[in-house]
Design a protein around this motif. Structure first.
Motif, PDB file in Angstrom:
ATOM      1  N   UNK A 259       0.777  -1.370   0.014  1.00 29.69           N
ATOM      2  CA  UNK A 259      -0.029  -0.018  -0.476  1.00 29.69           C
ATOM      3  C   UNK A 259       0.633   1.176  -0.103  1.00 29.69           C
ATOM      4  N   UNK A 260       0.556   2.609  -0.600  1.00 31.50           N
ATOM      5  CA  UNK A 260       0.965   3.103  -0.473  1.00 31.50           C
ATOM      6  C   UNK A 260       1.692   4.189   0.947  1.00 31.50           C
ATOM      7  N   UNK A 261       0.520   3.703   1.898  1.00 28.06           N
ATOM      8  CA  UNK A 261       0.851   4.887   3.272  1.00 28.06           C
ATOM      9  C   UNK A 261       1.678   3.993   3.797  1.00 28.06           C
ATOM     10  N   UNK A 262       2.605   4.498   5.116  1.00 30.00           N
ATOM     11  CA  UNK A 262       3.257   4.345   5.249  1.00 30.00           C
ATOM     12  C   UNK A 262       3.008   3.254   6.216  1.00 30.00           C
ATOM     13  N   UNK A 263       4.332   1.661   5.950  1.00 29.93           N
ATOM     14  CA  UNK A 263       4.457   0.552   6.534  1.00 29.93           C
ATOM     15  C   UNK A 263       3.458   0.619   8.220  1.00 29.93           C
ATOM     16  N   UNK A 264       3.719   2.206   8.837  1.00 29.68           N
ATOM     17  CA  UNK A 264       3.858   1.793  10.612  1.00 29.68           C
ATOM     18  C   UNK A 264       2.248   2.026  10.808  1.00 29.68           C
ATOM     19  N   UNK A 265       2.113   0.983  11.592  1.00 31.99           N
ATOM     20  CA  UNK A 265       0.582   0.955  11.669  1.00 31.99           C
ATOM     21  C   UNK A 265      -0.347   1.589  10.898  1.00 31.99           C
ATOM     22  N   UNK A 266       0.134   0.753   9.952  1.00 32.83           N
ATOM     23  CA  UNK A 266      -0.681   0.706   8.512  1.00 32.83           C
ATOM     24  C   UNK A 266      -2.139   0.050   8.061  1.00 32.83           C
ATOM     25  N   UNK A 267      -2.959  -0.433   7.477  1.00 33.96           N
ATOM     26  CA  UNK A 267      -3.327  -1.699   7.190  1.00 33.96           C
ATOM     27  C   UNK A 267      -2.922  -2.617   6.664  1.00 33.96           C
ATOM     28  N   UNK A 268      -1.495  -2.801   6.850  1.00 31.21           N
ATOM     29  CA  UNK A 268      -0.873  -4.112   6.243  1.00 31.21           C
ATOM     30  C   UNK A 268      -0.974  -4.796   7.776  1.00 31.21           C
ATOM     31  N   UNK A 269      -0.394  -3.612   8.279  1.00 28.02           N
ATOM     32  CA  UNK A 269      -0.007  -4.411   9.503  1.00 28.02           C
ATOM     33  C   UNK A 269      -0.784  -5.064  10.228  1.00 28.02           C
ATOM     34  N   UNK A 270      -2.547  -4.680  10.282  1.00 28.75           N
ATOM     35  CA  UNK A 270      -3.420  -5.178  10.688  1.00 28.75           C
ATOM     36  C   UNK A 270      -3.489  -7.068   9.748  1.00 28.75           C
ATOM     37  N   UNK A 271      -3.446  -7.365   8.693  1.00 30.55           N
ATOM     38  CA  UNK A 271      -3.599  -8.409   7.940  1.00 30.55           C
ATOM     39  C   UNK A 271      -2.790  -9.320   7.733  1.00 30.55           C
ATOM     40  N   UNK A 272      -1.269  -8.248   8.642  1.00 26.34           N
ATOM     41  CA  UNK A 272       0.379  -9.677   8.446  1.00 26.34           C
ATOM     42  C   UNK A 272      -0.222  -9.951  10.280  1.00 26.34           C
ATOM     43  N   UNK A 273      -1.244  -8.855  10.850  1.00 22.87           N
ATOM     44  CA  UNK A 273      -1.673  -9.672  11.938  1.00 22.87           C
ATOM     45  C   UNK A 273      -2.881 -10.801  11.855  1.00 22.87           C
ATOM     46  N   UNK A 274      -4.047  -9.941  11.585  1.00 24.87           N
ATOM     47  CA  UNK A 274      -4.584 -11.146  11.326  1.00 24.87           C
ATOM     48  C   UNK A 274      -4.473 -13.124  10.053  1.00 24.87           C
ATOM     49  N   UNK A 275      -3.685 -12.336   9.596  1.00 23.48           N
ATOM     50  CA  UNK A 275      -3.416 -13.885   8.515  1.00 23.48           C
ATOM     51  C   UNK A 275      -2.286 -14.929   9.417  1.00 23.48           C
ATOM     52  N   UNK A 276      -1.758 -14.151  10.673  1.00 28.67           N
ATOM     53  CA  UNK A 276      -0.467 -14.885  11.041  1.00 28.67           C
ATOM     54  C   UNK A 276      -1.743 -15.268  12.548  1.00 28.67           C
ATOM     55  N   UNK A 277      -2.437 -15.083  12.840  1.00 31.46           N
ATOM     56  CA  UNK A 277      -2.690 -15.690  14.502  1.00 31.46           C
ATOM     57  C   UNK A 277      -3.998 -16.727  12.855  1.00 31.46           C
TER      58      UNK A 277
END
Length: 327
Positions: A259-277
């Protein structure tokens, strides 16, 4: 099938929504006679009149506050914010009022309001014209947040957003406004369903809005190196289509979110947490993220180095594959 640019597909989608329901009102700065800064509302005031396509003062808080009142009175306003960075004066109206009214009224009140926001960089603009602020609104319960990436989705998703009884923040990738594509007469999925654009057995790229085209280009480049890389268009940021994301993660074992937004606290972090869990035992590597750096958006002369590109995505894919080799 008809061919439109992404911008004109939104225009036609708004036209359809306004023809179907005379409670639909378009409002914003210069949306009438000018047709909006990107000409997305061009011709609508001529066809529907200045009582339904309303040029407002330059006051985003006033635009959204007025639209909330209209929605509570039974209208279905569609507000245009000229640029992503201009939404902040309306932030309190959106997160403190708009998002809370259904909950505050125990479900007795609904606010069917759409906020259209051109998002992202890539057009050589000045400060406050190239921001990616999706995470602010996705973090706010009570708001639906979606992002189109192609003309077909733009045409259908804007109509589906107008029909929603919940408020929808509708992101439009401004550097894709002039991309052309075929538009089907019937929607092929619901507003909050992700789209699997390409299957891949080695890794899957997850993107939304402006970076979907980047992910598709990276997938083609990866094929030249002998890798099968899939692509998923999120389409909906809140709620996330976690069912589709889990399925593709389990099949490939590797995922990279772009995504274009910063990776810090971004949408990608939520997806990473969800998929990892949820897919821990199916994963061959950690979910990786590719995004902008955690910095204010830079001058246009260096924005290409700031935004994620094909090379940075391919590097993340290589990193993901290397985890498996190390194991």
């Amino acid at each position: 099938m008809t061919t439109f640019t992404l911008g004109s597909a939104i225009t036609e989608g708004l036209r359809k929504a306004m023809e179907a329901d005379d409670r639909v009102i378009v409002m914003g700065e210069d949306v009438g006679a000018l047709g909006g800064v990107f000409r997305v509302t061009d011709g609508l005031q001529k066809d529907f009149g200045d009582s339904r396509v309303v040029d407002t003062p330059l006051a985003e808080s006033g635009i959204i506050g007025t639209a909330i009142g209209l929605a509570l009175r039974g209208y279905r306003p569609v507000c245009e914010i000229q640029f992503d960075g201009f939404v902040y004066p309306a932030f309190d109206q959106i997160v403190s009022q708009l998002a809370k009214i259904r909950s505050r009224s125990a479900g007795s009140l609904s606010v069917p309001l759409v906020i259209r926001i051109p998002v992202g960089g890539g057009i050589g603009a000045v400060e406050h014209h190239s921001e990616s602020n999706e995470a602010y609104f996705a973090h706010t319960a009570g708001l639906r947040v979606v992002s189109c990436s192609n003309p077909n989705d733009a045409f259908h998703m804007i109509q589906q957003a107008v029909l929603s009884d919940d408020p929808v923040v509708f992101y439009e990738p401004k550097r894709r406004y002039w991309d052309r594509g075929e538009v089907s007469p019937v929607a092929d999925r619901q507003l909050h369903q992700a789209a699997i654009l390409k299957e891949g057995s080695d890794c899957v790229l997850v993107a939304h809005g402006p970076t979907v085209a980047t992910a598709l280009a990276a997938s083609v480049a990866a094929e030249e190196d002998g890798y099968s890389v899939g692509v998923v268009d999120l389409r909906s940021i809140s709620p996330l289509d976690t069912e589709t994301l889990r399925a593709v993660a389990a099949r490939s074992g590797r995922m990279v979110v772009v995504h274009e937004a910063s990776t810090f606290m971004g949408i990608g972090a939520e997806i990473a947490a969800e998929i990892t869990e949820s897919c821990f035992f199916e994963l061959e590597a950690p979910v990786l993220r590719v995004g902008a750096y955690n910095l204010p958006y830079p001058p246009a002369s260096v924005e290409d180095a700031f935004l994620p590109d094909v090379d940075r995505v391919l590097h993340a894919v290589e990193r993901s594959l290397s985890f498996s080799e190390e194991r």
